[in-house]
Design an enzyme around this catalytic site. Structure first.
Site, PDB file in Angstrom:
ATOM      1  N   ARG A  77       0.781  -1.232   0.000  1.00 25.09           N
ATOM      2  CA  ARG A  77       0.000   0.000   0.000  1.00 25.09           C
ATOM      3  C   ARG A  77       0.821   1.294   0.000  1.00 25.09           C
ATOM      4  NH1 ARG A  77      -1.743   1.093   5.556  1.00 25.09           N
ATOM      5  NH2 ARG A  77      -0.553  -0.205   6.981  1.00 25.09           N
ATOM      6  N   ARG A 110      10.688   1.951   3.351  1.00 21.99           N
ATOM      7  CA  ARG A 110       9.907   1.356   2.256  1.00 21.99           C
ATOM      8  C   ARG A 110      10.790   0.675   1.221  1.00 21.99           C
ATOM      9  NH1 ARG A 110       6.255   2.702   6.001  1.00 21.99           N
ATOM     10  NH2 ARG A 110       5.253   4.707   5.687  1.00 21.99           N
ATOM     11  N   ARG A 140       1.390  -4.219   3.524  1.00 22.39           N
ATOM     12  CA  ARG A 140       2.525  -3.518   4.128  1.00 22.39           C
ATOM     13  C   ARG A 140       2.888  -2.335   3.243  1.00 22.39           C
ATOM     14  NH1 ARG A 140       8.751  -5.684   5.423  1.00 22.39           N
ATOM     15  NH2 ARG A 140       9.641  -3.584   5.523  1.00 22.39           N
ATOM     16  N   HIS A 141       3.315  -1.219   3.861  1.00 17.49           N
ATOM     17  CA  HIS A 141       3.895  -0.108   3.110  1.00 17.49           C
ATOM     18  C   HIS A 141       5.291  -0.538   2.650  1.00 17.49           C
ATOM     19  CE1 HIS A 141       0.781   2.772   3.956  1.00 17.49           C
ATOM     20  NE2 HIS A 141       1.019   2.834   5.238  1.00 17.49           N
ATOM     21  N   VAL A 142       5.442  -0.894   1.388  1.00 11.84           N
ATOM     22  CA  VAL A 142       6.753  -1.323   0.887  1.00 11.84           C
ATOM     23  C   VAL A 142       6.749  -1.193  -0.630  1.00 11.84           C
ATOM     24  CG1 VAL A 142       6.095  -3.770   0.654  1.00 11.84           C
ATOM     25  CG2 VAL A 142       8.502  -3.154   1.033  1.00 11.84           C
TER      26      VAL A 142
END
Length: 338
Positions: A77, A110, A140-142
């Site tokens: 995300r 990230r 996950r923010h990645v």
């Protein structure tokens, strides 16, 4: 004679230990990932459940290629694009659609090194092994991670984006009411000092790099979440990053939603990813009722002049946004014809 045999065995053991050391962190971690994903599941009578997931090669809509695993959904995300709303819907839907949603360990970082990408893949493999469900979703923010480069099959990728200026403005004011992200801080990380400028107007007029965006400088914008962990992916207005981001969308993302087109987003998700999003439209309008993204009531309005300046500086971000929005609208229109 016995002494000679024992000496020989001892030498072989020493040699094996040296070889293992020479293999290094990456190789050993890769072996652990493969073991986690392909080992026998405790609830699988034939010992083939995880291997079947790994070998999944088809999808009813034709989006999934042979290198992709349709039993795993990965929502990498983008911040401040309504992702919490979509995660909430996944959490609500997992029971009725018989899948499990897992929130991966998040960090403020990230972009990942190769070894950190291996760690991410190992965590995904461990979570898959822990569940008895045939389908698992993660968030996950990645930045986009190419699992095939790690020797594994790709998950089905999913993301949600937002108008670049709207996202930037939202993030600007969010940082001023949330000084530190609620995520794990990596070792040796030194947080940036609190921003000097209280308003976006003041920040843009001052010429600050934080809000004027200089071509060639590194920023955590939308394109890197689709381009990947290459250094150039974070460079503002890098043509190669834009090209790779578009290629990854076409190849690995059946759906990329747009916050401004939430009805089209949910309708397309329900049609193209039914295993995860069946009944999402009804759930959204009858239960959630409105986008559940974080709202900052202290956010001032932005003048047209400042918006025009930001749009100009974020030109390739808008190129990517328009590409995704056109793709989504085409998918939506095709569903209306059926």
């Amino acid at each position: 004679m016995m002494t000679t045999v024992l000496q020989h065995v001892h030498l072989r053991l020493v040699f094996s230990c040296v070889v293992l050391l020479l293999l290094g962190y990456a190789a050993v971690t890769h072996w652990l990932i493969q073991k986690a994903i392909t080992s026998t599941h405790p609830d699988d009578e034939n010992g083939l459940l995880l291997q079947q997931r790994l070998d999944a090669t088809s999808h009813e809509d034709g989006y999934i290629v042979n290198q992709q695993n349709n039993g795993v959904l990965f929502f990498n995300r983008v911040p401040k694009c309504g992702s919490e709303m979509l995660v909430l819907l996944l959490q609500w839907l997992q029971g009725q659609n018989t899948f499990r949603h897992v929130r991966l360990r998040n960090t403020i970082k990230r972009y990942l090194t190769y070894n950190e990408q291996l760690d991410l893949a190992a965590e995904v493999g461990e979570k898959i092994q822990e569940t008895s469900e045939l389908h698992v979703s993660f968030d996950r923010h990645v930045y986009f991670t190419n699992f095939t480069s790690l020797g594994l099959k790709m998950p089905i990728y999913l993301n949600l984006i937002r108008d670049p200026v709207e996202k930037m403005v939202s993030r600007f004011y969010y940082a001023r009411v949330t000084p530190r992200p609620g995520a794990m801080t990596p070792p040796n990380y030194h947080p940036a000092p609190m921003p000097r400028h209280a308003t976006l107007e003041e920040c843009v007029l001052s010429g600050s790099e934080e809000c004027n965006f200089l071509t060639g400088h590194h920023y955590d914008l939308t394109i890197p979440y689709f381009c990947g962990h290459h250094e150039y992916c974070r460079e503002l207005n890098n043509g190669a990053a834009l090209k790779l981001a578009k290629q990854n969308v076409e190849e690995w993302y059946p759906v990329v939603g747009v916050l401004e087109d939430i009805n089209a987003t949910l309708t397309v998700l329900q049609r193209h990813l039914p295993q995860y999003f069946a009944n999402v439209v009804d759930l959204y309008y009858n239960e959630l009722l409105a986008p559940h993204h974080n709202k900052n009531l202290q956010r001032p309005t932005t003048s047209p002049e400042v918006e025009a300046t930001l749009r100009k500086n974020l030109s390739l971000e808008y190129d990517f946004y328009n590409f995704v929005r056109q793709r989504l609208n085409l998918q939506y229109q095709q569903l209306q014809i059926i």
